[in-house]
Design a protein around this motif. Structure first.
Motif, PDB file in Angstrom:
ATOM      1  N   ASP A 125       0.826  -1.205   0.000  1.00 45.46           N
ATOM      2  CA  ASP A 125       0.000   0.000   0.000  1.00 45.46           C
ATOM      3  C   ASP A 125       0.863   1.258   0.000  1.00 45.46           C
ATOM      4  OD1 ASP A 125      -2.305  -1.554   0.180  1.00 45.46           O
ATOM      5  OD2 ASP A 125      -2.453  -1.358   2.368  1.00 45.46           O
ATOM      6  N   HIS A 126       0.361   2.289  -0.653  1.00 46.58           N
ATOM      7  CA  HIS A 126       0.914   3.645  -0.570  1.00 46.58           C
ATOM      8  C   HIS A 126       2.351   3.739  -1.091  1.00 46.58           C
ATOM      9  CE1 HIS A 126      -2.537   3.484   1.997  1.00 46.58           C
ATOM     10  NE2 HIS A 126      -1.877   2.897   2.976  1.00 46.58           N
ATOM     11  N   CYS A 127       2.617   3.103  -2.225  1.00 45.88           N
ATOM     12  CA  CYS A 127       3.951   3.144  -2.833  1.00 45.88           C
ATOM     13  C   CYS A 127       3.958   4.039  -4.069  1.00 45.88           C
ATOM     14  CB  CYS A 127       4.404   1.744  -3.232  1.00 45.88           C
ATOM     15  SG  CYS A 127       4.817   0.690  -1.834  1.00 45.88           S
ATOM     16  N   TYR A 128       5.122   4.610  -4.347  1.00 47.02           N
ATOM     17  CA  TYR A 128       5.341   5.395  -5.564  1.00 47.02           C
ATOM     18  C   TYR A 128       6.419   4.676  -6.377  1.00 47.02           C
ATOM     19  CZ  TYR A 128       6.761   9.083  -8.738  1.00 47.02           C
ATOM     20  OH  TYR A 128       7.064   9.796  -9.866  1.00 47.02           O
ATOM     21  N   ILE A 129       6.060   4.271  -7.592  1.00 46.50           N
ATOM     22  CA  ILE A 129       7.020   3.634  -8.498  1.00 46.50           C
ATOM     23  C   ILE A 129       7.302   4.639  -9.612  1.00 46.50           C
ATOM     24  CG2 ILE A 129       7.569   1.597  -9.865  1.00 46.50           C
ATOM     25  CD1 ILE A 129       6.857   0.951  -6.930  1.00 46.50           C
ATOM     26  N   GLY A 130       8.534   5.137  -9.660  1.00 39.35           N
ATOM     27  CA  GLY A 130       8.897   6.218 -10.566  1.00 39.35           C
ATOM     28  C   GLY A 130       8.903   5.820 -12.028  1.00 39.35           C
ATOM     29  N   PRO A 131       8.808   6.814 -12.919  1.00 44.59           N
ATOM     30  CA  PRO A 131       8.727   6.564 -14.360  1.00 44.59           C
ATOM     31  C   PRO A 131       9.855   5.675 -14.869  1.00 44.59           C
ATOM     32  CG  PRO A 131       8.368   8.885 -13.894  1.00 44.59           C
ATOM     33  CD  PRO A 131       8.787   8.249 -12.600  1.00 44.59           C
ATOM     34  N   LEU A 132       9.486   4.784 -15.798  1.00 39.41           N
ATOM     35  CA  LEU A 132      10.413   3.901 -16.524  1.00 39.41           C
ATOM     36  C   LEU A 132      11.148   2.908 -15.638  1.00 39.41           C
ATOM     37  CD1 LEU A 132      11.848   6.506 -19.045  1.00 39.41           C
ATOM     38  CD2 LEU A 132       9.949   4.930 -19.387  1.00 39.41           C
ATOM     39  N   SER A 133      10.646   2.677 -14.440  1.00 38.36           N
ATOM     40  CA  SER A 133      11.268   1.674 -13.566  1.00 38.36           C
ATOM     41  C   SER A 133      10.798   0.285 -13.962  1.00 38.36           C
ATOM     42  CB  SER A 133      10.915   1.943 -12.110  1.00 38.36           C
ATOM     43  OG  SER A 133      11.541   3.135 -11.673  1.00 38.36           O
ATOM     44  N   VAL A 134      11.639  -0.705 -13.658  1.00 37.45           N
ATOM     45  CA  VAL A 134      11.335  -2.108 -13.930  1.00 37.45           C
ATOM     46  C   VAL A 134      11.420  -2.862 -12.610  1.00 37.45           C
ATOM     47  CG1 VAL A 134      12.069  -4.197 -15.128  1.00 37.45           C
ATOM     48  CG2 VAL A 134      12.229  -1.979 -16.285  1.00 37.45           C
ATOM     49  N   ILE A 135      10.366  -3.613 -12.289  1.00 41.31           N
ATOM     50  CA  ILE A 135      10.356  -4.471 -11.110  1.00 41.31           C
ATOM     51  C   ILE A 135      10.400  -5.911 -11.613  1.00 41.31           C
ATOM     52  CG2 ILE A 135       9.179  -5.068  -8.960  1.00 41.31           C
ATOM     53  CD1 ILE A 135       9.847  -2.066  -9.159  1.00 41.31           C
ATOM     54  N   ALA A 136      11.395  -6.676 -11.164  1.00 39.37           N
ATOM     55  CA  ALA A 136      11.587  -8.041 -11.637  1.00 39.37           C
ATOM     56  C   ALA A 136      10.726  -9.031 -10.859  1.00 39.37           C
ATOM     57  CB  ALA A 136      13.054  -8.427 -11.520  1.00 39.37           C
ATOM     58  N   LYS A 137      10.573 -10.210 -11.414  1.00 45.88           N
ATOM     59  CA  LYS A 137       9.782 -11.281 -10.799  1.00 45.88           C
ATOM     60  C   LYS A 137      10.278 -11.571  -9.387  1.00 45.88           C
ATOM     61  CE  LYS A 137      12.431 -15.267 -12.436  1.00 45.88           C
ATOM     62  NZ  LYS A 137      13.700 -14.603 -12.294  1.00 45.88           N
ATOM     63  N   GLY A 138       9.341 -11.944  -8.512  1.00 46.50           N
ATOM     64  CA  GLY A 138       9.691 -12.349  -7.161  1.00 46.50           C
ATOM     65  C   GLY A 138       9.928 -11.234  -6.171  1.00 46.50           C
ATOM     66  N   VAL A 139       9.769  -9.981  -6.589  1.00 46.72           N
ATOM     67  CA  VAL A 139      10.078  -8.836  -5.731  1.00 46.72           C
ATOM     68  C   VAL A 139       8.840  -8.397  -4.948  1.00 46.72           C
ATOM     69  CG1 VAL A 139      10.638  -6.361  -5.795  1.00 46.72           C
ATOM     70  CG2 VAL A 139      12.015  -7.998  -7.097  1.00 46.72           C
TER      71      VAL A 139
END
Length: 199
Positions: A125-139
């Protein structure tokens, strides 16, 4: 081109021009045709997202994706739920973010003999993911965390963290008061500069 398709094309162009003019007058912006004529909140409801969530027409959604209330999914994002993707309440998933729950590395390198690898991703909850970021599997991204623009996150992130870079590392911490005031602390401290992410 026959009469009917030509007339329809003309009507679409008129609709586009009218909607573009309205959006420019009201919000000083111009968007692609799909985003211009679609309803972001209606699409989110159709996908079963939480109350008040929205998702741009240009966002790609694959597999099982669960999104909480009032979360904003920006344009040109990739939500890969093929391995299970959950995003919490009041998150900002910025333009161009890619959230992956699978990869085809072993499949490609083995000439197709190995299987795709899938692992779930959880954005708290309540997270900011910045532009053009990549989150990989399992994170897992812990609640109240900030991922800086252009980051590649390959390991899980504790709540109230600021992470950035490729690969991402902890570069600070988020402080939140009881009244909702947010302070971002960069550098040394409980989440000091360069601290490794959790496995």
């Amino acid at each position: 081109m026959s009469e009917r398709p030509a007339a329809l094309l003309q009507e679409l162009r008129q609709l586009y021009d009218a909607q573009t003019a309205r959006l420019r007058a009201e919000h000083q912006r111009s968007v692609p045709f799909g985003d211009l004529v679609s309803d972001r909140w209606a699409r989110a409801r159709t996908l079963g997202f939480g109350e008040g969530a929205s998702i741009y027409d240009s966002a790609l959604v694959i597999g099982e994706v669960s999104v909480g209330e009032r979360t904003w999914i920006g344009p040109h994002t990739v939500l890969d739920g093929s391995g299970g993707l959950t995003i919490g309440d009041t998150c900002s998933i910025s333009a161009g973010v890619q959230l992956y729950t699978h990869d085809s590395v072993a499949w490609a390198l083995s000439g197709g003999r190995a299987e795709y690898v899938r692992e779930p991703v959880h954005i708290g909850d309540h997270c900011y993911i910045g532009p053009l970021s990549v989150i990989a599997k399992g994170v897992t991204i812990g609640a109240h965390s900030l991922v800086a623009a252009n980051s590649v996150v390959t390991r899980s992130v504790a709540p109230f963290s600021i992470v950035g870079g490729a690969p991402a590392r902890v570069i600070g911490r988020v402080e939140l008061t009881a009244t909702g005031e947010v302070t971002l602390h960069y550098g040394n401290g409980p989440a000091g500069e360069g601290e490794a992410l959790r496995d």
